[in-house]
Design an enzyme around this catalytic site. Structure first.
Site, PDB file in Angstrom:
ATOM      1  N   ASP A 156      35.966  16.543  50.025  1.00 31.90           N
ATOM      2  CA  ASP A 156      35.500  16.171  48.691  1.00 31.90           C
ATOM      3  C   ASP A 156      34.719  14.879  48.881  1.00 31.90           C
ATOM      4  O   ASP A 156      35.306  13.798  48.971  1.00 31.90           O
ATOM      5  CB  ASP A 156      36.690  15.968  47.750  1.00 31.90           C
ATOM      6  CG  ASP A 156      36.257  15.552  46.354  1.00 31.90           C
ATOM      7  OD1 ASP A 156      35.122  15.878  45.953  1.00 31.90           O
ATOM      8  OD2 ASP A 156      37.063  14.895  45.666  1.00 31.90           O
TER       9      ASP A 156
ATOM     10  N   GLU B 117      32.962  20.371  48.531  1.00 26.94           N
ATOM     11  CA  GLU B 117      32.833  20.549  47.096  1.00 26.94           C
ATOM     12  C   GLU B 117      31.418  20.152  46.736  1.00 26.94           C
ATOM     13  O   GLU B 117      30.966  19.052  47.062  1.00 26.94           O
ATOM     14  CB  GLU B 117      33.854  19.709  46.346  1.00 26.94           C
ATOM     15  CG  GLU B 117      33.810  19.978  44.850  1.00 26.94           C
ATOM     16  CD  GLU B 117      34.988  19.397  44.111  1.00 26.94           C
ATOM     17  OE1 GLU B 117      36.081  19.972  44.192  1.00 26.94           O
ATOM     18  OE2 GLU B 117      34.794  18.358  43.460  1.00 26.94           O
TER      19      GLU B 117
ATOM     20  N   ASP C  17      41.942  12.471  45.514  1.00 32.82           N
ATOM     21  CA  ASP C  17      40.812  12.909  46.335  1.00 32.82           C
ATOM     22  C   ASP C  17      41.329  13.645  47.575  1.00 32.82           C
ATOM     23  O   ASP C  17      40.680  14.560  48.076  1.00 32.82           O
ATOM     24  CB  ASP C  17      39.962  11.702  46.762  1.00 32.82           C
ATOM     25  CG  ASP C  17      39.460  10.912  45.570  1.00 32.82           C
ATOM     26  OD1 ASP C  17      38.327  11.162  45.137  1.00 32.82           O
ATOM     27  OD2 ASP C  17      40.213  10.055  45.067  1.00 32.82           O
TER      28      ASP C  17
END
Length: 185
Positions: free
Chosen positions: A12, A72, A145
């Site tokens: 991410d 992502e 995260d």
């Protein structure tokens, strides 16, 4: 017949915190190897942070030797400058994987959430809770995260284990350029 194994790195991307998760796919099952975050100094200028993002991604790759990498994809927000910086962070993460000939796949945030919780609008907390149930880790981390990166790896595992399509995947620079002619000069 031996089960096929591969290591999947999910990331991410972020300019202040980058979450990542690494899983080992054995046949249709996944085992958690690690998940964590890398923090970047807010005091550093954007270009210095991009270098640190690239170097940190390379270190993770060197340590876990992933066969595939999932990211992502950036979401579209109202702040154009934030989107630009996030896109650059994603680009250097992608470059770190492609430089090592690791196939890279992007997943939209809603698709990641859908694959983990069944709800594309699920909260980060709900995603983290489902991952805790899936992998059996003891505590949900303070910085979600980390579970976001793990969610991307898990989404890739689920997607690569089924005949679903519709995600962007690149096997190298040539593949990326072929599929993104608008990004060439």
């Amino acid at each position: 017949m031996a089960k096929s194994e591969k290591i999947i790195l999910g990331i991410d991307p972020g300019t202040t915190v980058m979450g990542y998760g690494v899983i080992k796919q054995v046949g249709k099952n996944a085992e958690l190897l690690t998940f964590d975050v890398v923090k970047f100094k807010v005091k550093d200028d954007h270009y210095t942070r991009l270098r640190h993002i690239f170097e940190s991604t390379q270190k993770i790759i060197e340590e876990y030797l992933p066969d595939e990498m999932a990211l992502e994809a950036p979401f579209f927000g109202k702040n154009v400058q934030s989107m630009l910086k996030l896109g650059r962070a994603q680009g250097v993460v992608m470059a770190a994987g492609l430089a090592r000939q690791i196939p890279v796949t992007e997943y939209p945030p809603k698709r990641v959430k859908q694959s983990i919780t069944g709800d594309g609008n699920a909260s980060k907390e709900k995603v983290a809770g489902m991952l805790k149930n899936i992998y059996g880790f003891k505590e949900i981390p303070k910085l979600l995260d980390a579970t976001d990166g793990l969610a991307v790896a898990t989404c890739h595992h689920y997607t690569s284990s089924s005949p679903l399509g519709g995600v962007k995947s690149y096997s190298g620079w040539e593949s990326f350029l072929k599929n993104n002619p608008d990004r060439q000069r």
